[in-house]
Motif scaffolding. Structure first.
Motif, mmCIF file in Angstrom:
data_model
loop_
_atom_site.group_PDB
_atom_site.id
_atom_site.type_symbol
_atom_site.label_atom_id
_atom_site.label_comp_id
_atom_site.label_asym_id
_atom_site.label_seq_id
_atom_site.Cartn_x
_atom_site.Cartn_y
_atom_site.Cartn_z
ATOM 1 N N UNK A 281 60.254 62.088 -9.545
ATOM 2 C CA UNK A 281 59.397 63.039 -8.844
ATOM 3 C C UNK A 281 58.155 63.351 -9.672
ATOM 4 N N UNK A 282 58.321 63.435 -10.987
ATOM 5 C CA UNK A 282 57.155 63.617 -11.847
ATOM 6 C C UNK A 282 56.233 62.407 -11.798
ATOM 7 N N UNK A 283 56.822 61.214 -11.726
ATOM 8 C CA UNK A 283 56.041 59.981 -11.585
ATOM 9 C C UNK A 283 55.213 60.027 -10.306
ATOM 10 N N UNK A 284 55.819 60.470 -9.204
ATOM 11 C CA UNK A 284 55.107 60.538 -7.926
ATOM 12 C C UNK A 284 53.979 61.560 -7.977
ATOM 13 N N UNK A 285 54.244 62.722 -8.585
ATOM 14 C CA UNK A 285 53.217 63.763 -8.660
ATOM 15 C C UNK A 285 52.029 63.301 -9.500
ATOM 16 N N UNK A 286 52.320 62.706 -10.654
ATOM 17 C CA UNK A 286 51.233 62.214 -11.512
ATOM 18 C C UNK A 286 50.472 61.067 -10.846
ATOM 19 N N UNK A 287 51.189 60.216 -10.127
ATOM 20 C CA UNK A 287 50.523 59.120 -9.423
ATOM 21 C C UNK A 287 49.517 59.650 -8.420
ATOM 22 N N UNK A 288 49.925 60.654 -7.657
ATOM 23 C CA UNK A 288 49.060 61.190 -6.609
ATOM 24 C C UNK A 288 47.880 61.958 -7.181
ATOM 25 N N UNK A 289 48.075 62.605 -8.321
ATOM 26 C CA UNK A 289 47.030 63.457 -8.885
ATOM 27 C C UNK A 289 46.112 62.727 -9.863
ATOM 28 N N UNK A 290 46.626 61.729 -10.558
ATOM 29 C CA UNK A 290 45.828 61.086 -11.610
ATOM 30 C C UNK A 290 45.515 59.624 -11.321
ATOM 31 N N UNK A 291 46.502 58.862 -10.826
ATOM 32 C CA UNK A 291 46.296 57.430 -10.643
ATOM 33 C C UNK A 291 45.621 57.092 -9.322
ATOM 34 N N UNK A 292 46.059 57.712 -8.239
ATOM 35 C CA UNK A 292 45.518 57.387 -6.914
ATOM 36 C C UNK A 292 44.011 57.628 -6.826
ATOM 37 N N UNK B 165 38.306 60.580 -14.180
ATOM 38 C CA UNK B 165 39.392 59.883 -13.500
ATOM 39 C C UNK B 165 40.110 58.927 -14.443
ATOM 40 N N UNK B 166 39.335 58.218 -15.279
ATOM 41 C CA UNK B 166 39.943 57.300 -16.240
ATOM 42 C C UNK B 166 40.790 58.058 -17.265
ATOM 43 N N UNK B 167 40.289 59.212 -17.709
ATOM 44 C CA UNK B 167 41.042 60.018 -18.678
ATOM 45 C C UNK B 167 42.343 60.523 -18.072
ATOM 46 N N UNK B 168 42.294 60.977 -16.824
ATOM 47 C CA UNK B 168 43.513 61.437 -16.159
ATOM 48 C C UNK B 168 44.472 60.273 -15.922
ATOM 49 N N UNK B 169 43.921 59.083 -15.639
ATOM 50 C CA UNK B 169 44.779 57.919 -15.451
ATOM 51 C C UNK B 169 45.538 57.550 -16.712
ATOM 52 N N UNK B 170 44.928 57.799 -17.875
ATOM 53 C CA UNK B 170 45.595 57.506 -19.132
ATOM 54 C C UNK B 170 46.841 58.375 -19.300
ATOM 55 N N UNK B 171 46.798 59.616 -18.809
ATOM 56 C CA UNK B 171 47.985 60.477 -18.894
ATOM 57 C C UNK B 171 49.146 59.895 -18.101
ATOM 58 N N UNK B 172 48.839 59.155 -17.057
ATOM 59 C CA UNK B 172 49.899 58.492 -16.288
ATOM 60 C C UNK B 172 50.599 57.448 -17.149
ATOM 61 N N UNK B 173 49.817 56.678 -17.918
ATOM 62 C CA UNK B 173 50.420 55.715 -18.829
ATOM 63 C C UNK B 173 51.295 56.386 -19.873
ATOM 64 N N UNK B 174 50.875 57.557 -20.336
ATOM 65 C CA UNK B 174 51.684 58.299 -21.298
ATOM 66 C C UNK B 174 53.019 58.724 -20.698
ATOM 67 N N UNK B 175 53.003 59.118 -19.413
ATOM 68 C CA UNK B 175 54.245 59.528 -18.748
ATOM 69 C C UNK B 175 55.199 58.354 -18.603
ATOM 70 N N UNK B 176 54.661 57.179 -18.265
ATOM 71 C CA UNK B 176 55.506 55.995 -18.143
ATOM 72 C C UNK B 176 56.105 55.628 -19.503
ATOM 73 N N UNK B 177 55.309 55.738 -20.563
ATOM 74 C CA UNK B 177 55.815 55.469 -21.904
ATOM 75 C C UNK B 177 56.955 56.416 -22.258
ATOM 76 N N UNK B 178 56.790 57.690 -21.938
ATOM 77 C CA UNK B 178 57.838 58.669 -22.222
ATOM 78 C C UNK B 178 59.114 58.342 -21.466
ATOM 79 N N UNK B 179 58.981 57.912 -20.215
ATOM 80 C CA UNK B 179 60.157 57.542 -19.433
ATOM 81 C C UNK B 179 60.891 56.354 -20.032
ATOM 82 N N UNK B 180 60.158 55.358 -20.500
ATOM 83 C CA UNK B 180 60.787 54.207 -21.144
ATOM 84 C C UNK B 180 61.471 54.607 -22.452
ATOM 85 N N UNK B 181 60.820 55.470 -23.214
ATOM 86 C CA UNK B 181 61.436 55.929 -24.473
ATOM 87 C C UNK B 181 62.717 56.691 -24.201
#
Length: 248
Positions: free
Chosen positions: A8-19, A76-92
């Motif tokens: 759910x956090x992935x979906x929220x960040x996707x909609x707010x930062x990546x999309x 937008x690019x800076x906010x998109x980077x936070x999405x990558x950080x969230x994915x990294x945290x999930x993998x860790x």
């Protein structure tokens, strides 16, 4: 429960930062020229009726370019980077690894750039209605292999090389197959929901379905990595049980 919470956090960040970033990138994609709605339609695999609802949800590609400033694109690019950080945290978390140090943030930028490039390749591939059956099968197989390679590399790259390639392979396979299954599921479930929710709730109903689909994507991305770790650990334990003990 934690997996669903992270999805759910992935979906929220996707909609707010990546999309928002992908909307601008899709508008600048002169090869397709159809904007982010076309990207989303291909990812969901929806019907023509639902496709119209998705296209109405997003503005015309030209408007996104005209109204985006250099500062806005940088934000937008800076906010998109936070999405990558969230994915990294999930993998860790899936591999029970400590959080990477701050100087690895450059990896989020590179990963985001590769993600956008991979999406550009995906949406510019020939569509089933535009190609023959053998070519359609070949494109589908290429999508599956490309998805596997991307998530195999993503785990290795975002985990800073702390897990071996061989150990990460089952997770990449699970993620690729899971996303393929999600796309088939979307054609039978999310596509009718978009049409029905648009009548009941208007464009907000389309947003609800989109958000639910993003939750599914997040569940597959994190769940695939977790299943891959469990499969790897079981394989290692089985190998240890089969090896003869050396008593000498």
């Amino acid at each position: 429960m934690e997996l669903m919470h992270r999805a759910m956090g992935f979906a929220a960040l996707s909609l707010l930062t990546l999309v928002p970033l992908l909307i601008v990138v899709a508008a600048a994609d002169l090869a397709s020229g159809q904007g982010f709605a076309r990207w989303l339609v291909q990812g969901l695999g929806v019907s023509e009726v639902s496709q119209e609802e998705v296209e109405q949800l997003f503005g015309k590609p030209g408007q996104a370019l005209q109204r985006t400033t250099a500062f806005g694109l940088a934000a937008l690019a800076a906010f998109g980077v936070t999405f990558g950080s969230a994915v990294q945290t999930g993998y860790e978390r899936a591999w029970d690894l400590p959080t990477a140090r701050w100087h690895t943030m450059w990896r989020h930028v590179v990963w985001l750039a590769v993600l956008v490039a991979a999406l550009l390749l995906f949406v510019n591939a020939p569509q089933p209605e535009e190609s023959s059956a053998p070519l359609t099968l070949l494109v589908a197989l290429a999508d599956l292999v490309g998805t596997f390679l991307f998530f195999w590399w993503s785990q290795r790259f975002l985990l800073c090389g702390r897990i071996r390639w061989r150990a990460l392979m089952p997770g990449a396979v699970g993620t690729a197959l899971g996303l393929l299954g999600l796309r088939v599921f979307s054609q039978f479930v999310f596509s009718p929901l978009i049409a029905s929710n648009a009548v009941t709730y208007g464009q907000f109903g389309t947003v609800l379905v989109l958000q639910s689909w993003l939750v599914g994507v997040g569940f597959v991305v994190y769940g695939g990595a977790l299943v891959g770790r469990l499969f790897h650990e079981r394989r290692v334990m089985r190998r240890m049980d089969l090896e003869p003990l050396d008593w000498e």
